[in-house]
Write an enzyme that holds these catalytic residues in place. Structure first.
Site, mmCIF file in Angstrom:
data_model
loop_
_atom_site.group_PDB
_atom_site.id
_atom_site.type_symbol
_atom_site.label_atom_id
_atom_site.label_comp_id
_atom_site.label_asym_id
_atom_site.label_seq_id
_atom_site.Cartn_x
_atom_site.Cartn_y
_atom_site.Cartn_z
ATOM 1 C CB CYS A 44 6.793 4.660 4.194
ATOM 2 S SG CYS A 44 8.132 4.092 5.270
ATOM 3 C CG HIS B 236 10.080 4.300 1.226
ATOM 4 N ND1 HIS B 236 9.444 5.358 1.839
ATOM 5 C CD2 HIS B 236 9.306 3.985 0.148
ATOM 6 C CE1 HIS B 236 8.366 5.696 1.153
ATOM 7 N NE2 HIS B 236 8.249 4.863 0.124
ATOM 8 C CG HIS C 89 5.109 5.124 -1.960
ATOM 9 N ND1 HIS C 89 6.435 5.484 -1.840
ATOM 10 C CD2 HIS C 89 4.651 5.823 -3.042
ATOM 11 C CE1 HIS C 89 6.767 6.335 -2.793
ATOM 12 N NE2 HIS C 89 5.706 6.569 -3.527
#
Length: 341
Positions: free
Chosen positions: A257, A305, A317
């Site tokens: 991420c 995240h 993402h």
């Protein structure tokens, strides 16, 4: 004379009790087996998703340790180079001081008053004496430089030694975090292996549909205008749609991420920190209603995240192991805040 007594027969009551006990043990074993039914596909998926989330959390910690290792390695190399150069300078200073001492010995081996008395050219001697004084002054300066250089070298060697210890500890930390991530992923795979081939195929098909559908359904319209850098970063990330998630990866063919967000912004000429937690301090925080395309978006209370806001309630993402870079609703995870870089 040998005995011919009949052997003693077991007590009938005792036999009955033993038989009943054995039967009860079998029944309990059977009930225990029945009490642990095989988990359903949805239960396995939920557990696997949780393990993937935990693995991602560990990945960000791994990324932080790896970034620290790289910085320490660079600092150690620079210090070692500096120590080597300093030692060379110190050797040159010592050689220079030795040359001056030799010259002084040759010129000043006789008492100065006697040299003046014996000299056939007093003016020439006085000129030499002046040069000798200058030589002594240079010696004193050289000694001061040598002492200063020795102190500096000692400090640099000590600093390099401390950095090397930190580096060794960080390498060990890195290895521990790597094992933790691999353990989480191995456990997830073990759970997936408990499913039938058809169930695994169904889960894979669901993930593939999510990957394919994301770019088709997203409407990137937004009422907020993006900055030039944010727009460039989002464009770079969009060029990586479909790239696989790989923990610890920073592109250009696979990403985790924070690897995706740092790579995307680097294409726009902006250097972001490596981890999601550090990226949270890379700009001005904004609320969900203030988000503009290209803003960083952070999820979960520990900020493990991060993605890029794509507009219209969508983020772009690198989701998790087994998934590709894609668009998803911002509401699929607990939103914390956005950051405008």
């Amino acid at each position: 004379m040998a005995s011919h007594r009949r052997p003693k027969q077991p007590n009938r009551t005792r036999v009955t009790v033993l038989t009943a006990t054995a039967a009860a043990a079998v029944a309990l074993t059977s009930q225990s087996a029945q009490a642990e039914p095989k988990p359903t596909k949805s239960e396995v998926k939920a557990k696997v998703d949780k393990l993937y989330e935990e693995a991602e959390h560990a990945t960000e910690k791994y990324n932080g340790a790896k970034e620290k290792q790289e910085k320490l390695q660079k600092q150690v190399s620079n210090l070692q180079d500096s120590v080597a150069r300093g030692q060379g300078d110190l050797n040159d200073l010592r050689d220079s001081l030795g040359s001056m001492a030799t010259a002084q010995y040759r010129s000043g081996g006789v008492d100065p008053s006697l040299q003046l008395f014996l000299s056939s050219d007093p003016d020439s001697y006085l000129a030499k004496a002046s040069a000798l004084d200058q030589l002594s002054s240079k010696q004193a300066d050289a000694l001061k430089k040598i002492q200063s250089k020795q102190r500096t070298l000692s400090q640099q060697r000590e600093e390099a030694s401390d950095k090397l210890k930190d580096l060794e500890e960080t390498r060990k930390e890195l290895g521990d975090k790597k094992k933790k991530i691999q353990g989480k992923l191995a456990e997830a795979q073990r759970l997936l292996n408990t499913l039938t081939a058809q169930e695994r195929a169904e889960l894979a098909a669901e993930e593939e549909r999510a990957n394919r559908a994301s770019s088709a359904r997203v409407d990137l319209g937004s009422s907020a205008s993006a900055t030039q850098r944010a727009s460039a970063a989002l464009g770079a990330a969009q060029s990586k749609l479909g790239s696989p998630y790989v923990w610890g990866a920073t592109g250009p063919s696979s990403f985790d991420c924070s690897g995706l967000t740092s790579w995307a912004y680097s294409q726009a000429g902006v250097a972001l920190p490596r981890t999601s937690q550090a990226q949270a301090n890379a700009g001005t925080r904004v609320s969900m209603s203030q988000l503009a395309p290209g803003d960083l978006v952070f999820f979960y209370s520990d900020l493990h995240h991060v993605g890029l806001y794509a507009g219209n309630g969508q983020i772009l993402h690198a989701p998790k192991p087994g998934a590709n870079v894609r668009y998803e609703s911002i509401n699929n995870m607990p939103f914390m805040f956005g950051v405008r870089v």
